[in-house]
Design a protein around this motif. Structure first.
Motif, PDB file in Angstrom:
ATOM      1  N   ARG A   1     -42.170   7.948   0.212  1.00  0.00           N
ATOM      2  CA  ARG A   1     -41.768   7.449  -1.099  1.00  0.00           C
ATOM      3  C   ARG A   1     -40.242   7.413  -1.189  1.00  0.00           C
ATOM      4  O   ARG A   1     -39.551   8.302  -0.701  1.00  0.00           O
ATOM      5  CB  ARG A   1     -42.328   8.352  -2.208  1.00  0.00           C
ATOM      6  CG  ARG A   1     -42.172   7.747  -3.603  1.00  0.00           C
ATOM      7  CD  ARG A   1     -42.755   8.659  -4.659  1.00  0.00           C
ATOM      8  NE  ARG A   1     -41.937   9.842  -4.862  1.00  0.00           N
ATOM      9  CZ  ARG A   1     -42.151  10.748  -5.819  1.00  0.00           C
ATOM     10  NH1 ARG A   1     -43.192  10.599  -6.626  1.00  0.00           N
ATOM     11  NH2 ARG A   1     -41.374  11.804  -5.942  1.00  0.00           N
ATOM     12  N   ASP A   2     -39.716   6.373  -1.800  1.00  0.00           N
ATOM     13  CA  ASP A   2     -38.267   6.212  -1.919  1.00  0.00           C
ATOM     14  C   ASP A   2     -37.947   5.677  -3.315  1.00  0.00           C
ATOM     15  O   ASP A   2     -37.557   4.528  -3.493  1.00  0.00           O
ATOM     16  CB  ASP A   2     -37.751   5.263  -0.834  1.00  0.00           C
ATOM     17  CG  ASP A   2     -36.246   5.145  -0.828  1.00  0.00           C
ATOM     18  OD1 ASP A   2     -35.600   5.967  -1.493  1.00  0.00           O
ATOM     19  OD2 ASP A   2     -35.719   4.222  -0.180  1.00  0.00           O
ATOM     20  N   ILE A   3     -38.144   6.537  -4.307  1.00  0.00           N
ATOM     21  CA  ILE A   3     -37.933   6.120  -5.690  1.00  0.00           C
ATOM     22  C   ILE A   3     -36.772   6.870  -6.315  1.00  0.00           C
ATOM     23  O   ILE A   3     -35.899   6.274  -6.960  1.00  0.00           O
ATOM     24  CB  ILE A   3     -39.224   6.345  -6.533  1.00  0.00           C
ATOM     25  CG1 ILE A   3     -40.383   5.535  -5.928  1.00  0.00           C
ATOM     26  CG2 ILE A   3     -39.001   5.962  -7.985  1.00  0.00           C
ATOM     27  CD1 ILE A   3     -41.703   5.764  -6.619  1.00  0.00           C
ATOM     28  N   THR A   4     -36.743   8.162  -6.108  1.00  0.00           N
ATOM     29  CA  THR A   4     -35.708   8.991  -6.730  1.00  0.00           C
ATOM     30  C   THR A   4     -34.770   9.560  -5.664  1.00  0.00           C
ATOM     31  O   THR A   4     -35.048   9.518  -4.468  1.00  0.00           O
ATOM     32  CB  THR A   4     -36.344  10.163  -7.498  1.00  0.00           C
ATOM     33  OG1 THR A   4     -36.973  11.052  -6.563  1.00  0.00           O
ATOM     34  CG2 THR A   4     -37.391   9.660  -8.490  1.00  0.00           C
ATOM     35  N   ILE A   5     -33.632  10.092  -6.108  1.00  0.00           N
ATOM     36  CA  ILE A   5     -32.694  10.743  -5.199  1.00  0.00           C
ATOM     37  C   ILE A   5     -33.359  11.935  -4.511  1.00  0.00           C
ATOM     38  O   ILE A   5     -33.123  12.213  -3.340  1.00  0.00           O
ATOM     39  CB  ILE A   5     -31.439  11.208  -5.966  1.00  0.00           C
ATOM     40  CG1 ILE A   5     -30.645  10.003  -6.444  1.00  0.00           C
ATOM     41  CG2 ILE A   5     -30.573  12.084  -5.089  1.00  0.00           C
ATOM     42  CD1 ILE A   5     -30.072   9.155  -5.334  1.00  0.00           C
ATOM     43  N   SER A   6     -34.226  12.634  -5.231  1.00  0.00           N
ATOM     44  CA  SER A   6     -34.913  13.789  -4.671  1.00  0.00           C
ATOM     45  C   SER A   6     -35.762  13.398  -3.466  1.00  0.00           C
ATOM     46  O   SER A   6     -35.914  14.178  -2.527  1.00  0.00           O
ATOM     47  CB  SER A   6     -35.782  14.457  -5.732  1.00  0.00           C
ATOM     48  OG  SER A   6     -36.474  15.557  -5.203  1.00  0.00           O
ATOM     49  N   ASP A   7     -36.324  12.180  -3.467  1.00  0.00           N
ATOM     50  CA  ASP A   7     -37.118  11.722  -2.335  1.00  0.00           C
ATOM     51  C   ASP A   7     -36.275  11.620  -1.070  1.00  0.00           C
ATOM     52  O   ASP A   7     -36.766  11.778   0.037  1.00  0.00           O
ATOM     53  CB  ASP A   7     -37.732  10.350  -2.632  1.00  0.00           C
ATOM     54  CG  ASP A   7     -38.764  10.407  -3.742  1.00  0.00           C
ATOM     55  OD1 ASP A   7     -39.424  11.441  -3.857  1.00  0.00           O
ATOM     56  OD2 ASP A   7     -38.882   9.427  -4.497  1.00  0.00           O
ATOM     57  N   GLN A   8     -35.007  11.329  -1.239  1.00  0.00           N
ATOM     58  CA  GLN A   8     -34.136  11.088  -0.097  1.00  0.00           C
ATOM     59  C   GLN A   8     -33.479  12.373   0.411  1.00  0.00           C
ATOM     60  O   GLN A   8     -33.087  12.454   1.576  1.00  0.00           O
ATOM     61  CB  GLN A   8     -33.061  10.072  -0.482  1.00  0.00           C
ATOM     62  CG  GLN A   8     -33.637   8.747  -0.978  1.00  0.00           C
ATOM     63  CD  GLN A   8     -32.577   7.853  -1.589  1.00  0.00           C
ATOM     64  OE1 GLN A   8     -31.414   7.950  -1.239  1.00  0.00           O
ATOM     65  NE2 GLN A   8     -32.970   6.991  -2.499  1.00  0.00           N
TER      66      GLN A   8
ATOM     67  N   SER B   1     -44.241  12.345  -0.136  1.00  0.00           N
ATOM     68  CA  SER B   1     -43.055  12.524  -0.975  1.00  0.00           C
ATOM     69  C   SER B   1     -42.614  13.972  -0.914  1.00  0.00           C
ATOM     70  O   SER B   1     -43.387  14.857  -0.520  1.00  0.00           O
ATOM     71  CB  SER B   1     -43.335  12.114  -2.429  1.00  0.00           C
ATOM     72  OG  SER B   1     -44.373  12.904  -2.985  1.00  0.00           O
TER      73      SER B   1
ATOM     74  N   GLY C   1     -40.159  16.993  -3.054  1.00  0.00           N
ATOM     75  CA  GLY C   1     -39.432  17.341  -4.268  1.00  0.00           C
ATOM     76  C   GLY C   1     -38.888  18.749  -4.207  1.00  0.00           C
ATOM     77  O   GLY C   1     -39.497  19.640  -3.597  1.00  0.00           O
TER      78      GLY C   1
ATOM     79  N   GLN D   1     -29.780   3.067   0.326  1.00  0.00           N
ATOM     80  CA  GLN D   1     -29.196   2.340  -0.795  1.00  0.00           C
ATOM     81  C   GLN D   1     -28.636   0.980  -0.388  1.00  0.00           C
ATOM     82  O   GLN D   1     -28.275   0.176  -1.235  1.00  0.00           O
ATOM     83  CB  GLN D   1     -28.083   3.176  -1.428  1.00  0.00           C
ATOM     84  CG  GLN D   1     -28.582   4.440  -2.114  1.00  0.00           C
ATOM     85  CD  GLN D   1     -27.460   5.321  -2.603  1.00  0.00           C
ATOM     86  OE1 GLN D   1     -26.314   5.165  -2.197  1.00  0.00           O
ATOM     87  NE2 GLN D   1     -27.782   6.254  -3.476  1.00  0.00           N
TER      88      GLN D   1
END
Length: 366
Positions: free
Chosen positions: A318-325, A173, A175, A109
Motif C-alpha cells: 500500500r502506498d497511500i500515506t507517509i506512514s506506508d513509506q 501495509s 503502520g 513521490q
C-alpha cells in the motif's frame, strides 16, 4: 591512475546485435571494450547495475586505509545539480537504514518514465558520493542504485490488464504506533508478537491471557518514555478466499559492530487464512536498542479457494500515506529481560528508593 568512465557496465550479448562491427574489433583490440560500453550505456541498450568496483576508483591514501572516491563526475553534474540533490535527497551523514527510507519516499513521490540519460547519471553519481562519505556497505549502495535504475532506467512499461474476477489480490501495509505499549490482551485471547531482540534475532512470541479479566503487556504501569510498535497488515482485496498464507519480511537491523553496519534477518509470518475482504495484522515490538527497517516480499505462497495446488501470488504494498513509506521502527528506550520490561516508568517519584532493574513487568490487570 587511469581515468575510467563512470557507471560503465559490460554490455550484454544483445548489445552486439546493434554494433556488429565493434564486436569484431573487440576480439582484436581491447580499446573497443570501453567504446562499446559507453555506446551501450548512452543508448540504454544495456541493463544492470554497476558493481562497486566499477563505481569507484582507489587512490593512494595518506593513512593506512585505501581512499575510495567516485569516478569522474558526469558533465551534467554541476554545482547547481549537487545543491538541488542535497536539498531533495538529504543523504549526507545518514545511516544506511535512514538513507533507504529517504530514497524510498523520494522515488514514491516522483513520476516514473520521464527522466533518463543525464538525470539518471546524476542520481547514481550522487548516491555514489553519499555512499563513500557514509561508508555504506556494497549491498546497500547497489540496492539504492537499483531503485533509481528500476524507476528511470528503461522505457515506461505498458499498463497491465485489469485482473480478472476471482484473481487473488493481496495488499501489505505498515503502520507505526507512537504509544504502542502496553498491549491489551482480552480474556481467553492470544497475542502474537514479533519480537526483535538485543542480540539482533527475531522471533514470534505468543502470549495467552488465561484469566477472565483484560490484561496488559508488558505492564499496566505508565511507560515513560513511550515505546513505539509497528503493525504489518495483510489484506485480501480479491473475490476468493486464501488459506495457509506464507509471507516473509526481511528486517534490517542496525548495529555498529556488524560489518557494513546492518544485518538483514528474514522472518516468515505465522500461517493464516484470509477470506475475501478480511485482514490480518501482526505487531512488531523492538526490544533492542537498534533502529530497524522492514523490506516486504513481493509475493506470498497461498492455497486458493477451489484450487488444488499452492502457488505464489503477487503482493502489492500500500502506498497511500507517509506512514506506508516509512517502514522503520526505532530502538527501545527501555531495558528488557526476556519478556519483561525493567523500570518502565522512569519519572516515578519514588524511583530513588526503587532498586535499578526491579521487575515491574509481566501480565498485569487494568
Amino acid at each position: 591512475m587511469g581515468v575510467r568512465f563512470p557507471w560503465v557496465v559490460t554490455p550484454p550479448i544483445r548489445c552486439y546485435k546493434v554494433c556488429p562491427l565493434l564486436l569484431e574489433g573487440m576480439k582484436v583490440i581491447r580499446f573497443f571494450v570501453s567504446i562499446m560500453a559507453v555506446v551501450c550505456f548512452l543508448s540504454y541498450g544495456c541493463k544492470g547495475p554497476p558493481s562497486t568496483q566499477d563505481r569507484t576508483v582507489s587512490q593512494p591514501p595518506a593513512g593506512p586505509d585505501v581512499l575510495k572516491v567516485c569516478t569522474e563526475r558526469p558533465p551534467s553534474y554541476t554545482a547547481s545539480v549537487d545543491s538541488q540533490l542535497k536539498a531533495v535527497l538529504p543523504l549526507l551523514g545518514k545511516t544506511e537504514i535512514e538513507a533507504e527510507s529517504i530514497v524510498k519516499v523520494f522515488l514514491n513521490q516522483e513520476s516514473g518514465g520521464s527522466r533518463k540519460g543525464e538525470d539518471l547519471n546524476n542520481y547514481m553519481f550522487y548516491v555514489c558520493q553519499m555512499s563513500n562519505n557514509g561508508k555504506w556497505s556494497e549491498a546497500t549502495t547497489e540496492r539504492l542504485i537499483n531503485r533509481f535504475i528500476d524507476k528511470w532506467g528503461s522505457e515506461p512499461q505498458s499498463t497491465a490488464p485489469v485482473s480478472a474476477v476471482r484473481d487473488p489480490v493481496i495488499e501489505v501495509s505498515y503502520g507505526l504506533k507512537g504509544f504502542g505499549l502496553p498491549i491489551p490482551i482480552e480474556p481467553s485471547a492470544t497475542a502474537e508478537l514479533i519480537l526483535i531482540r538485543e542480540d539482533r534475532t527475531v522471533e514470534l512470541q505468543k502470549i495467552t491471557n488465561g484469566r477472565n479479566t483484560r490484561l496488559q503487556w508488558p505492564t499496566a504501569e505508565r511507560i515513560f518514555p513511550p515505546e513505539s510498535t509497528g503493525k504489518i497488515t495483510l489484506s485480501n482485496h480479491g473475490d476468493v478466499g486464501l488459506f495457509n498464507i506464507s509471507y516473509s519480511v526481511k528486517i534490517a537491523i542496525q548495529g555498529q559492530k556488524v560489518p557494513g553496519g546492518v544485518i538483514e534477518v528474514p522472518f516468515t509470518l505465522p500461517l493464516h487464512d484470509l477470506l475475501s475482504g478480511k485482514s490480518q495484522s501482526f505487531t512488531i515490538v523492538n526490544q533492542s536498542s537498534f533502529m530497524t527497517l522492514l523490506h516486504f516480499s513481493e509475493a506470498a505462497t497461498v492455497e486458493i479457494q477451489s484450487q488444488d495446488q499452492r502457488r505464489q501470488v503477487k503482493v502489492k504494498a500500500r502506498d497511500i500515506t507517509i506512514s506506508d513509506q516509512l517502514t522503520y521502527l526505532q530502538g527501545s528506550l527501555h531495558k528488557w529481560s526476556g519478556l519483561k520490561m525493567l523500570d518502565p516508568d522512569q519519572l516515578k517519584k519514588n524511583q530513588k528508593n526503587d532498586p535499578p532493574g526491579r521487575d515491574h513487568s509481566g501480565l498485569a490487570k487494568d
